[in-house]
Write a protein that holds these residues in place. Structure first.
Motif, short mmCIF file in Angstrom:
data_model
loop_
_atom_site.label_atom_id
_atom_site.label_comp_id
_atom_site.label_asym_id
_atom_site.label_seq_id
_atom_site.Cartn_x
_atom_site.Cartn_y
_atom_site.Cartn_z
N TYR A 40 -13.25 1.41 0.79
CA TYR A 40 -12.71 0.49 1.77
C TYR A 40 -12.70 1.17 3.12
N TRP A 78 -11.88 6.13 0.09
CA TRP A 78 -11.50 5.67 -1.24
C TRP A 78 -10.08 5.12 -1.20
N ARG A 79 -9.86 4.08 -1.98
CA ARG A 79 -8.49 3.65 -2.24
C ARG A 79 -8.42 3.28 -3.71
N THR A 122 0.77 5.40 0.07
CA THR A 122 -0.03 6.60 0.29
C THR A 122 0.51 7.67 -0.64
N ILE A 175 0.85 -1.19 0.00
CA ILE A 175 0.00 0.00 0.00
C ILE A 175 0.88 1.24 0.00
N ILE A 226 -4.45 9.57 -0.84
CA ILE A 226 -5.20 8.36 -1.12
C ILE A 226 -4.26 7.17 -1.02
N ASN A 227 -4.77 6.06 -0.53
CA ASN A 227 -3.99 4.83 -0.51
C ASN A 227 -4.14 4.13 -1.86
#
Length: 163
Positions: A115, A119-120, A76, A74, A85-86
């Protein structure tokens, strides 16, 4: 407000293209998610049913890398718009050769997913070492998209409602 009709969403040019956006536009649209389209990773820019979006394209700086998961990494990403956002990449797609270092500027393309009420971005591609000229071009196009969509939202308010 009634959810948009499927045929109207499918006809929209924003639904079938990669949209260059600010992360703040994406996070502001969280309230405009239509439950009818949530499973399709589709949201509506500015709460306007005429602007459904499912594929996005952002440029930003990686501010955090979380490698503590077995199947994913992940990142960022912060684009300077006031939000981050991730972005999630499958571990098998990221090698030591294409692993972006912390604080590098990247171009990320992918689909949005809701999630834990945020948002991701599920990454389809992540490009490194974005030249400054490409960043400027991206921001100019994102500014044009932002202004165009904001103008349409304002124009929609001025239109008389049909009886």
């Amino acid at each position: 407000m009634d959810p948009p009709r499927r045929r109207d969403v499918n006809k929209s040019p924003t639904y079938r293209s990669w949209m260059k956006l600010y992360i703040s536009d994406i996070t502001a649209s969280l309230q405009s998610l239509s439950p009818a389209f949530a499973s399709e990773s589709t949201f509506f820019l500015n709460g306007n049913s005429h602007h459904p979006v499912r594929w996005i394209y952002i440029i930003g700086t990686i501010t955090c890398i979380d490698e503590q998961h077995d199947k994913k990494i992940i990142f960022t990403i912060d684009d300077g718009s006031g939000q981050s956002i991730n972005a999630v990449a499958r571990r098998d797609r990221i090698t030591t050769k294409n692993m972006p270092p912390l604080h590098s500027t990247v171009k990320a393309k992918g689909e949005l997913e809701l999630y834990h009420d945020a948002w991701r971005l599920n990454l389809k591609s992540l490009d490194l070492d974005i030249p400054f000229e490409a960043q400027v071009k991206f921001w100019n196009e994102a500014n044009e998209n932002h202004a165009h969509l904001l103008l349409e939202k304002t124009d929609a308010r001025k239109r008389p409602k049909h009886a």
